[in-house]
Each structure stands twice: as C-alpha cells, then as structure tokens.
Design a protein around this motif. Structure first.
Motif, PDB file in Angstrom:
ATOM      1  N   CYS A  82       0.712  -1.193   0.502  1.00  0.00           N
ATOM      2  CA  CYS A  82       0.031  -0.341   0.026  1.00  0.00           C
ATOM      3  C   CYS A  82       0.789   1.445   0.395  1.00  0.00           C
ATOM      4  N   GLY A  83       0.226   2.821  -0.797  1.00  0.00           N
ATOM      5  CA  GLY A  83       1.004   3.341  -0.315  1.00  0.00           C
ATOM      6  C   GLY A  83       1.474   3.761   0.868  1.00  0.00           C
ATOM      7  N   ASN A  84       0.593   4.147   2.144  1.00  0.00           N
ATOM      8  CA  ASN A  84       0.605   4.781   2.920  1.00  0.00           C
ATOM      9  C   ASN A  84       0.369   3.570   4.170  1.00  0.00           C
ATOM     10  N   TYR A  85       0.650   2.929   5.043  1.00  0.00           N
ATOM     11  CA  TYR A  85       0.767   2.292   6.249  1.00  0.00           C
ATOM     12  C   TYR A  85       0.294   2.676   7.526  1.00  0.00           C
ATOM     13  N   ARG A  86      -0.305   3.439   8.294  1.00  0.00           N
ATOM     14  CA  ARG A  86      -0.639   4.193   9.159  1.00  0.00           C
ATOM     15  C   ARG A  86       0.317   2.999  10.525  1.00  0.00           C
ATOM     16  N   SER A 113       8.952   7.416   4.088  1.00  0.00           N
ATOM     17  CA  SER A 113       8.335   9.209   3.977  1.00  0.00           C
ATOM     18  C   SER A 113       7.327   8.638   5.017  1.00  0.00           C
ATOM     19  N   ARG A 114       7.373   9.662   6.034  1.00  0.00           N
ATOM     20  CA  ARG A 114       5.981   9.959   7.097  1.00  0.00           C
ATOM     21  C   ARG A 114       5.006  11.514   6.448  1.00  0.00           C
ATOM     22  N   ASN A 115       3.567  11.093   6.605  1.00  0.00           N
ATOM     23  CA  ASN A 115       3.019  11.763   6.332  1.00  0.00           C
ATOM     24  C   ASN A 115       1.774  12.072   7.578  1.00  0.00           C
ATOM     25  N   CYS A 133      -2.434  12.572   9.082  1.00  0.00           N
ATOM     26  CA  CYS A 133      -3.593  11.629   7.457  1.00  0.00           C
ATOM     27  C   CYS A 133      -4.158  13.942   7.955  1.00  0.00           C
ATOM     28  N   PHE A 179       1.279   8.049   8.535  1.00  0.00           N
ATOM     29  CA  PHE A 179       1.563   7.118   7.633  1.00  0.00           C
ATOM     30  C   PHE A 179       2.437   7.292   7.540  1.00  0.00           C
ATOM     31  N   CYS A 227       5.344   5.442   4.317  1.00  0.00           N
ATOM     32  CA  CYS A 227       5.476   5.278   2.941  1.00  0.00           C
ATOM     33  C   CYS A 227       6.791   4.655   2.677  1.00  0.00           C
TER      34      CYS A 227
END
Length: 133
Positions: free
Chosen positions: A62-66, A95-97, A99, A107, A109
């Motif tokens: 997945c693109g973003n993993y919580r 990278s961290r983003n 939500c 997230f 990534c």
C-alpha cells in the motif's frame, strides 16, 4: 567416588525440560538468528529492526501504512518502531506524512530508495535465515 564440589567448581544443574526447556531453546535460537542477521545486515548499513520495518511496508503493498497499524503488525515496541522509522526516514528509505482527516494519525510510505535497499538486502537476509533455521 566423586569428590565434593568446592566454591571454585560450580555445580551443574540438569537442563530444564518441558515448557521451560522449550522456552529456553526458543530464546537461544532467537538470539542466534537475530545476532547472525544483525551482523550480516550491518554490511549493508541497515539494522534488523529497520529491515523488518521495510519488509512489512513491502508486504503491505500500500502507498501509506498507518503507523498504528504497522505497530500492531510488527514485533517491535511502539517506541522502538518510532526510532526505526526515524532512522529509515533520515536515510530517505521511507517518508512520514500526517493524515489529512485525523491529525493524530501518521502514515509511513516506502520510497523508491527504500524499495531498492530492501531488494538489495533481501538475499542476505534470506541466506542467513536458510543457514540458521
């Protein structure tokens, strides 16, 4: 006739059996494999916790993993996972983003560089597992 033991000669106890013996065998096996992996992965400049984190991200597809989901899917404590992710982010492997819908959620990534490092290190990881297990 056996001589009595002295202070200099510790008495040997029988190896534990049953569930305690199994537990100690498991701990010893884990330690041997973990140490072998740490040593082999260090050649690539990555630690076992970081590699396991990359592998979970690859497996998730997945693109973003919580981050909270990742924490539940890996053997690391939440603080150890945070440190591993911080090291991976510092090295440009993830990278961290935040939500957009929930400012408390973060997230993680996998970056292209992270995937490349994972693919480079994977054969070493599997070779150690094959050898040790």
């Amino acid at each position: 006739m056996s001589k009595p033991s002295t202070i200099d000669e510790p008495q040997r106890k029988a190896a534990p059996t049953g569930v305690l013996g199994e537990w100690r065998d498991l701990l010893e096996r884990h330690a041997v494999v973990s140490c072998a992996l740490e040593k082999a992965l260090a050649v690539h400049g990555i630690g076992l916790s970081e590699f396991e984190t990359l592998e979970r991200l690859v497996d998730a597809q997945c693109g973003n993993y919580r981050m909270s989901d990742l924490s539940g899917d890996i053997y690391l404590s939440q603080s150890a996972l945070s440190r591993a992710v911080a090291r991976l982010e510092r090295d440009g492997l993830v990278s961290r983003n935040m939500c957009a819908d929930d400012r408390r959620a973060v997230f993680v990534c996998l970056t292209d560089k992270g995937r490349e490092v994972y693919e480079t290190v994977l054969p070493t990881h599997r070779e150690v597992l094959d050898r040790c297990l």
